[in-house]
Design a protein around this motif. Structure first.
Motif, PDB file in Angstrom:
ATOM      1  N   VAL A 391       0.833  -1.201   0.000  1.00 30.84           N
ATOM      2  CA  VAL A 391       0.000   0.000   0.000  1.00 30.84           C
ATOM      3  C   VAL A 391       0.865   1.247   0.000  1.00 30.84           C
ATOM      4  O   VAL A 391       0.618   2.213  -0.725  1.00 30.84           O
ATOM      5  CB  VAL A 391      -0.935  -0.018   1.227  1.00 30.84           C
ATOM      6  CG1 VAL A 391      -1.702   1.293   1.348  1.00 30.84           C
ATOM      7  CG2 VAL A 391      -1.902  -1.185   1.137  1.00 30.84           C
ATOM      8  N   PHE A 392       1.912   1.244   0.831  1.00 27.89           N
ATOM      9  CA  PHE A 392       2.777   2.413   0.935  1.00 27.89           C
ATOM     10  C   PHE A 392       3.362   2.782  -0.424  1.00 27.89           C
ATOM     11  O   PHE A 392       3.338   3.937  -0.838  1.00 27.89           O
ATOM     12  CB  PHE A 392       3.892   2.126   1.937  1.00 27.89           C
ATOM     13  CG  PHE A 392       4.757   3.313   2.264  1.00 27.89           C
ATOM     14  CD1 PHE A 392       4.383   4.211   3.253  1.00 27.89           C
ATOM     15  CD2 PHE A 392       5.943   3.540   1.592  1.00 27.89           C
ATOM     16  CE1 PHE A 392       5.180   5.298   3.553  1.00 27.89           C
ATOM     17  CE2 PHE A 392       6.738   4.621   1.880  1.00 27.89           C
ATOM     18  CZ  PHE A 392       6.365   5.513   2.879  1.00 27.89           C
ATOM     19  N   SER A 393       3.889   1.803  -1.143  1.00 30.17           N
ATOM     20  CA  SER A 393       4.521   2.065  -2.438  1.00 30.17           C
ATOM     21  C   SER A 393       3.519   2.570  -3.464  1.00 30.17           C
ATOM     22  O   SER A 393       3.787   3.510  -4.205  1.00 30.17           O
ATOM     23  CB  SER A 393       5.206   0.799  -2.954  1.00 30.17           C
ATOM     24  OG  SER A 393       6.236   0.397  -2.089  1.00 30.17           O
ATOM     25  N   LEU A 394       2.346   1.936  -3.526  1.00 30.59           N
ATOM     26  CA  LEU A 394       1.334   2.345  -4.497  1.00 30.59           C
ATOM     27  C   LEU A 394       0.894   3.786  -4.273  1.00 30.59           C
ATOM     28  O   LEU A 394       0.773   4.571  -5.211  1.00 30.59           O
ATOM     29  CB  LEU A 394       0.117   1.420  -4.404  1.00 30.59           C
ATOM     30  CG  LEU A 394       0.088   0.175  -5.291  1.00 30.59           C
ATOM     31  CD1 LEU A 394      -1.184  -0.610  -5.036  1.00 30.59           C
ATOM     32  CD2 LEU A 394       0.205   0.545  -6.765  1.00 30.59           C
ATOM     33  N   VAL A 395       0.645   4.132  -3.007  1.00 32.56           N
ATOM     34  CA  VAL A 395       0.162   5.474  -2.707  1.00 32.56           C
ATOM     35  C   VAL A 395       1.225   6.514  -3.003  1.00 32.56           C
ATOM     36  O   VAL A 395       0.940   7.572  -3.570  1.00 32.56           O
ATOM     37  CB  VAL A 395      -0.303   5.561  -1.239  1.00 32.56           C
ATOM     38  CG1 VAL A 395      -0.599   6.998  -0.844  1.00 32.56           C
ATOM     39  CG2 VAL A 395      -1.550   4.718  -1.043  1.00 32.56           C
ATOM     40  N   ILE A 396       2.461   6.241  -2.627  1.00 35.39           N
ATOM     41  CA  ILE A 396       3.531   7.214  -2.858  1.00 35.39           C
ATOM     42  C   ILE A 396       3.732   7.457  -4.356  1.00 35.39           C
ATOM     43  O   ILE A 396       3.924   8.594  -4.802  1.00 35.39           O
ATOM     44  CB  ILE A 396       4.849   6.741  -2.213  1.00 35.39           C
ATOM     45  CG1 ILE A 396       4.755   6.866  -0.695  1.00 35.39           C
ATOM     46  CG2 ILE A 396       6.025   7.552  -2.721  1.00 35.39           C
ATOM     47  CD1 ILE A 396       4.626   8.294  -0.200  1.00 35.39           C
ATOM     48  N   ILE A 397       3.689   6.407  -5.164  1.00 35.32           N
ATOM     49  CA  ILE A 397       3.857   6.577  -6.610  1.00 35.32           C
ATOM     50  C   ILE A 397       2.751   7.453  -7.182  1.00 35.32           C
ATOM     51  O   ILE A 397       3.013   8.413  -7.916  1.00 35.32           O
ATOM     52  CB  ILE A 397       3.870   5.198  -7.311  1.00 35.32           C
ATOM     53  CG1 ILE A 397       5.120   4.419  -6.921  1.00 35.32           C
ATOM     54  CG2 ILE A 397       3.798   5.369  -8.826  1.00 35.32           C
ATOM     55  CD1 ILE A 397       5.076   2.961  -7.325  1.00 35.32           C
ATOM     56  N   ALA A 398       1.500   7.129  -6.861  1.00 37.04           N
ATOM     57  CA  ALA A 398       0.383   7.921  -7.378  1.00 37.04           C
ATOM     58  C   ALA A 398       0.416   9.332  -6.826  1.00 37.04           C
ATOM     59  O   ALA A 398       0.182  10.309  -7.550  1.00 37.04           O
ATOM     60  CB  ALA A 398      -0.939   7.246  -7.023  1.00 37.04           C
ATOM     61  N   TRP A 399       0.711   9.464  -5.546  1.00 37.91           N
ATOM     62  CA  TRP A 399       0.757  10.774  -4.883  1.00 37.91           C
ATOM     63  C   TRP A 399       1.795  11.683  -5.531  1.00 37.91           C
ATOM     64  O   TRP A 399       1.516  12.838  -5.866  1.00 37.91           O
ATOM     65  CB  TRP A 399       1.069  10.562  -3.402  1.00 37.91           C
ATOM     66  CG  TRP A 399       1.149  11.804  -2.574  1.00 37.91           C
ATOM     67  CD1 TRP A 399       2.221  12.647  -2.426  1.00 37.91           C
ATOM     68  CD2 TRP A 399       0.103  12.352  -1.764  1.00 37.91           C
ATOM     69  NE1 TRP A 399       1.911  13.666  -1.557  1.00 37.91           N
ATOM     70  CE2 TRP A 399       0.622  13.514  -1.140  1.00 37.91           C
ATOM     71  CE3 TRP A 399      -1.204  11.953  -1.499  1.00 37.91           C
ATOM     72  CZ2 TRP A 399      -0.143  14.289  -0.265  1.00 37.91           C
ATOM     73  CZ3 TRP A 399      -1.963  12.731  -0.627  1.00 37.91           C
ATOM     74  CH2 TRP A 399      -1.437  13.887  -0.024  1.00 37.91           C
ATOM     75  N   SER A 400       3.010  11.175  -5.695  1.00 35.50           N
ATOM     76  CA  SER A 400       4.089  12.002  -6.229  1.00 35.50           C
ATOM     77  C   SER A 400       3.857  12.363  -7.694  1.00 35.50           C
ATOM     78  O   SER A 400       4.152  13.485  -8.119  1.00 35.50           O
ATOM     79  CB  SER A 400       5.438  11.297  -6.070  1.00 35.50           C
ATOM     80  OG  SER A 400       5.412  10.019  -6.682  1.00 35.50           O
TER      81      SER A 400
END
Length: 484
Positions: A391-400
């Motif tokens: 979850v952390f990786s997916l959110v950070i990619i989309a967020w950034s």
């Protein structure tokens, strides 16, 4: 008992969302920005619930559990960066929304200075739909992971489908108003869940002194180091640490590029109420992150062997071990509240991008708006069911990537710079390109958050390629004239 208390709280969420339908008018501005009638406390609580998603309950707590006290810099940078952006952008965006009479994030930006950047708007819509669906899928996955961590043998896919059904039901019924109303009660549930587990956990650990004594011996005595020690830092010493912290400050500033969060401020009843909205928002925000930091440390005391557990399930597993069943249900509901408060916002922002920005002719009929919402929800669910990343990786990619696409242009607008449409397109693509190369090409995201160069470099390029608005233009601009 766990399942019973969890279901009761979910029914309350659903009831609140469905009740909002009584105020729905069916018009596009009502469906997507609640007719700009949202009170400051509702806007603030909704924004903080949307921001503090499954990423907080699952991703951030898991990150702190694995990393130690140095994870506090992520939280510090996030809040400070977010606050900096709010001081000069939020109110102008709310004003521009009223002036342009638009209901979607991309449409407001495309018409900021009275122009219509039609090509930019459609390109922005494609980017939003792709990235926000990824973001929404990550939220659905986060809630389902929590259920899997508590109920032995539970198929997390059932939780993902249930979450999507609830979101779809109240989002279609009440639009953004349903999302905002449920966000408010979800904020309270999230806060109650964090407070409950935090104080029970501290008591179990024997108090703060005993907790820190146990933590001080972990990871060869480095777990409580305030400064990060990682091979991923691009530079050593104070400069490397400074860049690491600055990167997370840009992660917080990235909020201004998140359509699903900024739409809450766009829906505010009056731009003069922005200060009150921010007070609610940051008040809850700070408390959320303090509790999350404490819980990540407590989880390590409770489960010291980090090598043999899924760190993203640290919170639900600790709750299951320390709390009575009825309160475990509250924790699960808090996690689900966090994920749904973001997922429903993402779904509606995607729907707005499709019906208002992407299609050749704007869709206005209520059934078309709801059909788009349903389609987006199903796509996010389908992606969630196929997801294998954290979850952390997916959110950070989309967020950034979202931040790099939209924060530079919005920043320039808020600083009274004018750009051409080709320049706006260049800045959007440049930001996304830098972000993706930084993460996937160079692999430097561990040392410096990829949104740092992805936002900063396009702002510098945009400043050079833009021109300042003249005094006459500022006086004639309703956006700037009303925010002096």
């Amino acid at each position: 008992m766990i399942l019973a208390s969890f279901i009761v709280i979910l029914i309350i969420f659903l009831g609140v969302g469905l009740a909002s339908a009584r105020q729905a008018t069916g018009e596009r501005k009502d469906y997507y920005i609640a007719g700009q009638t949202v009170s400051p406390w509702l806007a603030g609580l909704s924004a903080v619930a949307t921001n503090n998603s499954g990423y907080l309950f699952i991703g951030v707590i898991g990150y702190g559990y694995a990393t130690g006290l140095s994870a506090i810099w992520l939280m510090f940078g996030w809040i400070v960066g977010d606050f900096i952006g709010s001081t000069f952008i939020h109110r102008k965006l709310r004003t521009a929304t009223g002036v342009t009479n638009e209901a979607s994030f991309a449409s407001v930006l495309s018409r900021w200075h009275g122009d219509d950047f039609a090509i930019w708007r459609r390109m922005a819509a494609v980017i939003m739909v792709v990235l926000l669906i990824v973001y929404g899928a990550a939220q659905i996955t986060a809630g389902a992971k929590a259920l899997e961590g508590v109920f032995e043998g539970f198929d997390w896919r059932i939780g993902a489908i249930g979450s999507a059904v609830i979101i779809l039901a109240y989002s279609i019924a009440g639009g953004i108003r349903a999302s905002i109303w449920t966000d408010a009660i979800q904020s309270v549930c999230m806060l109650g869940a964090l407070f409950t587990l935090f104080f029970v956990g501290v008591s179990w650990a024997g108090g703060f002194g005993s907790m820190f004594e146990q933590l001080s011996t972990m990871d060869n005595g480095t777990y409580l180091n305030l400064l990060p020690e990682s091979d991923e830092l691009l530079l050593t010493g104070a400069l490397g640490i400074g860049l690491f912290v600055l990167g997370w400050l840009f992660a917080g500033f990235s909020v201004v590029g998140q359509p699903h969060i900024m739409v809450r401020f766009m829906a505010l009843d009056d731009d003069r109420n922005m200060q009150r909205t921010r007070a609610w928002y940051y008040g809850f925000f700070v408390v959320f992150y303090i509790l999350a930091a404490g819980l990540s440390l407590l989880a390590r005391v409770y489960m010291p062997d980090a090598a043999n557990i899924d760190v993203e399930l640290a919170l639900p597993r600790m709750a299951e071990g320390l709390l009575p069943d009825i309160l475990v249900g509250l924790i699960l509901a808090g996690i689900f509240a966090a994920t749904m408060s973001t997922a429903d916002s993402v779904v509606l922002s995607c729907s707005a991008a499709i019906t208002h920005d992407l299609v050749p002719q704007r869709l206005e009929h209520p059934w078309m708006l709801k059909a788009a919402t349903g389609s987006v929800t199903l796509l996010a669910l389908a992606l969630a069911l196929m997801d294998s990343q954290s979850v952390f990786s997916l959110v950070i990619i989309a967020w950034s990537a979202l931040a790099a696409a939209f924060a530079p242009l919005l920043t320039l607008y808020a600083l009274n710079r004018r750009v051409s449409e080709p320049t706006a397109i260049l800045l959007m693509l440049l930001g996304i390109g830098i972000t993706l190369v930084w993460r996937f090409g160079l692999g430097w995201q561990g040392g410096i958050y990829e949104g740092f160069p992805g936002i900063l470099i396009p702002i510098i390029v945009g400043w050079i390629m833009s021109r300042p608005a003249t005094r006459t233009e500022l006086k004639q601009s309703p956006v700037d004239a009303t925010t002096d």
